[in-house]
Design a protein around this motif. Structure first.
Motif, PDB file in Angstrom:
ATOM      1  N   TYR A 176      -1.700  -4.404  -5.749  1.00 55.78           N
ATOM      2  CA  TYR A 176      -3.135  -4.628  -5.922  1.00 55.78           C
ATOM      3  C   TYR A 176      -3.441  -6.111  -6.101  1.00 55.78           C
ATOM      4  O   TYR A 176      -4.413  -6.630  -5.551  1.00 55.78           O
ATOM      5  CB  TYR A 176      -3.656  -3.839  -7.129  1.00 55.78           C
ATOM      6  CG  TYR A 176      -3.731  -2.348  -6.907  1.00 55.78           C
ATOM      7  CD1 TYR A 176      -4.534  -1.813  -5.905  1.00 55.78           C
ATOM      8  CD2 TYR A 176      -3.004  -1.467  -7.694  1.00 55.78           C
ATOM      9  CE1 TYR A 176      -4.608  -0.438  -5.697  1.00 55.78           C
ATOM     10  CE2 TYR A 176      -3.070  -0.086  -7.492  1.00 55.78           C
ATOM     11  CZ  TYR A 176      -3.871   0.417  -6.488  1.00 55.78           C
ATOM     12  OH  TYR A 176      -3.929   1.764  -6.285  1.00 55.78           O
ATOM     13  N   THR A 227      -1.836  -8.669  -4.940  1.00 55.16           N
ATOM     14  CA  THR A 227      -1.646  -9.430  -3.699  1.00 55.16           C
ATOM     15  C   THR A 227      -2.604  -9.002  -2.595  1.00 55.16           C
ATOM     16  O   THR A 227      -2.647  -9.634  -1.540  1.00 55.16           O
ATOM     17  CB  THR A 227      -0.206  -9.284  -3.195  1.00 55.16           C
ATOM     18  OG1 THR A 227       0.067  -7.891  -2.938  1.00 55.16           O
ATOM     19  CG2 THR A 227       0.788  -9.829  -4.204  1.00 55.16           C
ATOM     20  N   GLY A 228      -3.354  -7.929  -2.822  1.00 54.69           N
ATOM     21  CA  GLY A 228      -4.284  -7.452  -1.805  1.00 54.69           C
ATOM     22  C   GLY A 228      -3.675  -6.487  -0.819  1.00 54.69           C
ATOM     23  O   GLY A 228      -4.353  -6.051   0.125  1.00 54.69           O
ATOM     24  N   VAL A 230      -5.700  -1.324  -1.949  1.00 50.63           N
ATOM     25  CA  VAL A 230      -7.074  -1.206  -2.429  1.00 50.63           C
ATOM     26  C   VAL A 230      -7.289   0.258  -2.796  1.00 50.63           C
ATOM     27  O   VAL A 230      -7.015   1.153  -1.996  1.00 50.63           O
ATOM     28  CB  VAL A 230      -8.108  -1.634  -1.370  1.00 50.63           C
ATOM     29  CG1 VAL A 230      -9.523  -1.396  -1.897  1.00 50.63           C
ATOM     30  CG2 VAL A 230      -7.918  -3.088  -0.991  1.00 50.63           C
ATOM     31  N   HIS A 276      -9.032  -2.978  -8.679  1.00 47.77           N
ATOM     32  CA  HIS A 276      -9.015  -3.344  -7.256  1.00 47.77           C
ATOM     33  C   HIS A 276      -9.424  -2.151  -6.411  1.00 47.77           C
ATOM     34  O   HIS A 276      -8.661  -1.640  -5.597  1.00 47.77           O
ATOM     35  CB  HIS A 276      -7.616  -3.829  -6.852  1.00 47.77           C
ATOM     36  CG  HIS A 276      -7.144  -5.021  -7.629  1.00 47.77           C
ATOM     37  ND1 HIS A 276      -6.545  -4.902  -8.876  1.00 47.77           N
ATOM     38  CD2 HIS A 276      -7.194  -6.349  -7.356  1.00 47.77           C
ATOM     39  CE1 HIS A 276      -6.237  -6.108  -9.315  1.00 47.77           C
ATOM     40  NE2 HIS A 276      -6.619  -6.997  -8.434  1.00 47.77           N
TER      41      HIS A 276
END
Length: 224
Positions: free
Chosen positions: A93, A95-96, A99, A137
């Motif tokens: 989450y 580091t992207g 989601v 996130h």
């Protein structure tokens, strides 16, 4: 009168596939490297010791990973597995890579409850740090300010035992357990919460594994 709303995640706030497919598939190949790269982390060292104690595994990382994958395949809510998954998901989450996706009715319900003065908490088999990362996130933004407490099988206990719900009530400072309402898609969890004196609501979402379960005697909703 309800003061606290305590919520399950998988099958209640988010689809089972979000956990068993998206999150599990993300964690599966990362378990071995995480153990090897974070051996000095006390949480990881403790999880490794618990894996060996529970499984009898005496080999290296590959042996531990075989045990973890077996637990994942059986969807067993084993504490050291949940700890390691939670750490991996937390990084995902941050580091992207990940989601969190929620059912469409969830965020409006959470915001309404919060706006009405109800206090919100989570009780999930996923680790508390993983829960915090999940709600921080989401596709609807950062929902962490809506929740005051996160409970898991480490800080509360098994989800199908009344003692866990008594422990949570104490942690929440709820003088009357009937002031807590628990939402879950698992009847056995609702039974345990009711045994502890909580109000309970079954969540039977179409397409989810427990959609056709027998929730009696608990009231049932199809969405929040």
């Amino acid at each position: 009168m309800t003061e606290w709303v305590v919520l399950d995640i998988e099958g209640t706030l988010s689809s089972t596939d979000q956990v068993l497919v998206v999150l599990y598939d993300y964690a599966r190949p990362r378990l071995g490297p995480w153990i090897d790269e974070h051996g000095d982390d006390p949480a990881v060292a403790r999880a490794v010791a618990q894996i060996r104690e529970l499984s009898g595994a005496t080999g290296g990382t590959d042996d531990l990973v075989r045990v973890l994958h077996g637990w994942m395949d059986a969807d067993q809510k084993v504490t050291p597995l949940k700890t390691l998954q939670g750490l991996i998901w937390q990084r995902g989450y941050e580091t992207g890579d990940l989601v969190a996706e929620l059912f469409p009715d969830v965020v409006p319900a959470l915001r309404k409850w919060h706006g009405d003065g109800l206090r919100l908490a989570v009780f999930s088999s996923g680790s508390a740090p993983g829960q915090v990362a999940f709600f921080g996130h989401t596709s609807e933004g950062d929902l962490r300010p809506l929740f005051e407490h996160h409970f898991d099988t480490v800080n509360a206990g098994p989800k199908r035992e009344a003692a866990s719900y008594l422990a949570i009530a104490s942690a929440l400072g709820a003088g009357d357990p009937a002031g807590i309402t628990f939402y879950s898609d698992v009847p056995a969890e609702l039974h345990a919460a009711a045994e502890a004196g909580w109000r309970t609501v079954g969540v039977a979402r179409p397409g989810e594994p427990n959609a056709d379960a027998d929730f009696s005697p608990h009231p049932v909703v199809g969405e929040l």
